[in-house]
Design a protein around this motif. Structure first.
Motif, PDB file in Angstrom:
ATOM      1  N   ARG A  90       0.870  -1.206  -0.131  1.00 45.70           N
ATOM      2  CA  ARG A  90      -0.174   0.210  -0.024  1.00 45.70           C
ATOM      3  C   ARG A  90       0.904   1.312  -0.110  1.00 45.70           C
ATOM      4  O   ARG A  90       0.630   2.325  -0.604  1.00 45.70           O
ATOM      5  CB  ARG A  90      -1.023  -0.042   1.305  1.00 45.70           C
ATOM      6  CG  ARG A  90      -2.013   1.154   1.118  1.00 45.70           C
ATOM      7  CD  ARG A  90      -2.997   1.010   2.293  1.00 45.70           C
ATOM      8  NE  ARG A  90      -2.126   1.646   3.441  1.00 45.70           N
ATOM      9  CZ  ARG A  90      -2.684   2.011   4.503  1.00 45.70           C
ATOM     10  NH1 ARG A  90      -4.062   1.545   4.626  1.00 45.70           N
ATOM     11  NH2 ARG A  90      -2.276   2.422   5.665  1.00 45.70           N
ATOM     12  N   THR A  91       2.009   1.243   0.797  1.00 44.54           N
ATOM     13  CA  THR A  91       2.806   2.355   0.551  1.00 44.54           C
ATOM     14  C   THR A  91       3.384   2.376  -0.519  1.00 44.54           C
ATOM     15  O   THR A  91       3.719   3.687  -1.140  1.00 44.54           O
ATOM     16  CB  THR A  91       3.892   2.152   1.863  1.00 44.54           C
ATOM     17  OG1 THR A  91       3.361   1.868   3.155  1.00 44.54           O
ATOM     18  CG2 THR A  91       5.021   3.551   1.805  1.00 44.54           C
ATOM     19  N   LYS A  92       3.964   1.506  -1.136  1.00 43.49           N
ATOM     20  CA  LYS A  92       4.388   1.602  -2.577  1.00 43.49           C
ATOM     21  C   LYS A  92       3.765   2.191  -3.530  1.00 43.49           C
ATOM     22  O   LYS A  92       3.857   2.977  -4.462  1.00 43.49           O
ATOM     23  CB  LYS A  92       5.175   0.128  -3.183  1.00 43.49           C
ATOM     24  CG  LYS A  92       5.386   0.275  -4.588  1.00 43.49           C
ATOM     25  CD  LYS A  92       6.874   1.101  -4.443  1.00 43.49           C
ATOM     26  CE  LYS A  92       7.381   1.132  -5.995  1.00 43.49           C
ATOM     27  NZ  LYS A  92       8.156   2.050  -6.502  1.00 43.49           N
ATOM     28  N   VAL A  93       2.179   1.519  -3.523  1.00 42.74           N
ATOM     29  CA  VAL A  93       1.260   2.206  -4.612  1.00 42.74           C
ATOM     30  C   VAL A  93       0.854   3.462  -4.430  1.00 42.74           C
ATOM     31  O   VAL A  93       0.901   4.170  -5.408  1.00 42.74           O
ATOM     32  CB  VAL A  93      -0.011   1.137  -4.586  1.00 42.74           C
ATOM     33  CG1 VAL A  93      -1.198   1.702  -5.324  1.00 42.74           C
ATOM     34  CG2 VAL A  93       0.473  -0.189  -5.038  1.00 42.74           C
ATOM     35  N   TYR A  94       0.455   3.862  -3.006  1.00 43.85           N
ATOM     36  CA  TYR A  94      -0.154   5.289  -2.758  1.00 43.85           C
ATOM     37  C   TYR A  94       1.020   6.213  -2.757  1.00 43.85           C
ATOM     38  O   TYR A  94       0.715   7.484  -2.961  1.00 43.85           O
ATOM     39  CB  TYR A  94      -0.992   5.180  -1.594  1.00 43.85           C
ATOM     40  CG  TYR A  94      -2.180   4.409  -1.561  1.00 43.85           C
ATOM     41  CD1 TYR A  94      -3.126   4.702  -2.930  1.00 43.85           C
ATOM     42  CD2 TYR A  94      -2.462   3.328  -0.930  1.00 43.85           C
ATOM     43  CE1 TYR A  94      -4.132   3.968  -3.165  1.00 43.85           C
ATOM     44  CE2 TYR A  94      -3.743   2.734  -1.180  1.00 43.85           C
ATOM     45  CZ  TYR A  94      -4.434   2.879  -2.222  1.00 43.85           C
ATOM     46  OH  TYR A  94      -5.634   2.322  -2.459  1.00 43.85           O
ATOM     47  N   THR A  95       2.343   6.121  -2.133  1.00 47.93           N
ATOM     48  CA  THR A  95       3.046   7.153  -1.994  1.00 47.93           C
ATOM     49  C   THR A  95       4.538   7.032  -2.865  1.00 47.93           C
ATOM     50  O   THR A  95       5.324   7.780  -2.886  1.00 47.93           O
ATOM     51  CB  THR A  95       3.495   7.056  -0.461  1.00 47.93           C
ATOM     52  OG1 THR A  95       4.373   5.696  -0.151  1.00 47.93           O
ATOM     53  CG2 THR A  95       2.551   7.235   0.442  1.00 47.93           C
ATOM     54  N   ASP A  96       4.575   5.801  -3.477  1.00 53.70           N
ATOM     55  CA  ASP A  96       5.971   5.641  -4.478  1.00 53.70           C
ATOM     56  C   ASP A  96       6.985   5.481  -3.518  1.00 53.70           C
ATOM     57  O   ASP A  96       8.123   5.999  -4.048  1.00 53.70           O
ATOM     58  CB  ASP A  96       5.647   6.625  -5.550  1.00 53.70           C
ATOM     59  CG  ASP A  96       6.625   6.083  -6.605  1.00 53.70           C
ATOM     60  OD1 ASP A  96       6.757   4.671  -6.874  1.00 53.70           O
ATOM     61  OD2 ASP A  96       7.267   6.893  -7.352  1.00 53.70           O
ATOM     62  N   ILE A  97       6.876   5.048  -2.433  1.00 52.55           N
ATOM     63  CA  ILE A  97       7.895   4.973  -1.496  1.00 52.55           C
ATOM     64  C   ILE A  97       8.455   3.361  -1.491  1.00 52.55           C
ATOM     65  O   ILE A  97       7.492   2.722  -1.176  1.00 52.55           O
ATOM     66  CB  ILE A  97       7.872   5.611  -0.198  1.00 52.55           C
ATOM     67  CG1 ILE A  97       7.525   7.127  -0.134  1.00 52.55           C
ATOM     68  CG2 ILE A  97       9.003   5.202   0.746  1.00 52.55           C
ATOM     69  CD1 ILE A  97       7.398   7.474   1.350  1.00 52.55           C
TER      70      ILE A  97
END
Length: 175
Positions: free
Chosen positions: A43-50
């Motif tokens: 979820r962090t990768k998808v929504y924040t690109d982190i």
């Protein structure tokens, strides 16, 4: 979700462990931490690109169910991850308040001249009431500035939440 899941699951598992029904419940609730951290990572990768590194899968221990539960209960990294996931409730509340302050309030201020002309509602900000068109234009200018500042602050908040997830996953994977 995490707060309710772990609060109810751990409490129910401990309370029912005297009937031996709670031991499997407690084991599977404690084992769910890895799955939820994987979900948070994605979820962090998808929504924040982190980017957050992948969690290594845990090996399934051999032994009786009681020994497995004992190992899960004694795992400090697991408890830190559970507390970190439960803190997502507070992070979500702060995020909701900040989204209102950073994005919704400036948009309402931007629309204040239209609201004044339509005589829909009266906006009061810092004791100044929107009674004239000049004040509504001032509110619109204030809304534009606060939207620019709010976008910067919102982006900073999202990055902080992404770093929090990264630290949570890193701490859990350190076992």
């Amino acid at each position: 979700f995490y707060f309710c899941f772990y609060l109810v699951g751990i409490t129910f598992g401990v309370a029912m462990s005297f009937t031996l029904v709670g031991i499997p419940i407690l084991y599977y609730v404690l084992r769910s931490t890895e799955t939820f951290l994987q979900y948070e990572r994605i979820r962090t990768k998808v929504y924040t690109d982190i980017s957050v590194r992948t969690l290594p899968t845990r090996s399934h221990e051999e032994g009786s169910l009681w020994e497995k539960v004992k190992m899960e209960l004694q795992d400090n990294h697991n408890w830190r991850a559970i507390i970190g996931l439960m803190l997502q409730l507070g992070i979500g509340m702060v995020s909701l308040i900040c989204a209102t302050l950073f994005y919704l309030t400036p948009i309402i201020l931007l629309l204040s001249p239209i609201l004044y002309l339509l005589d829909v509602s009266s906006i009061t900000l810092f004791g100044i009431e929107n009674k004239t068109f000049n004040i509504s234009l001032f509110f619109m200018l204030l809304g534009a500035v606060s939207l620019w500042i709010g976008a910067y602050l919102g982006n900073s908040l999202v990055k902080m939440i992404g770093r929090y997830t990264r630290r949570l996953v890193k701490d859990f994977a350190r076992r």
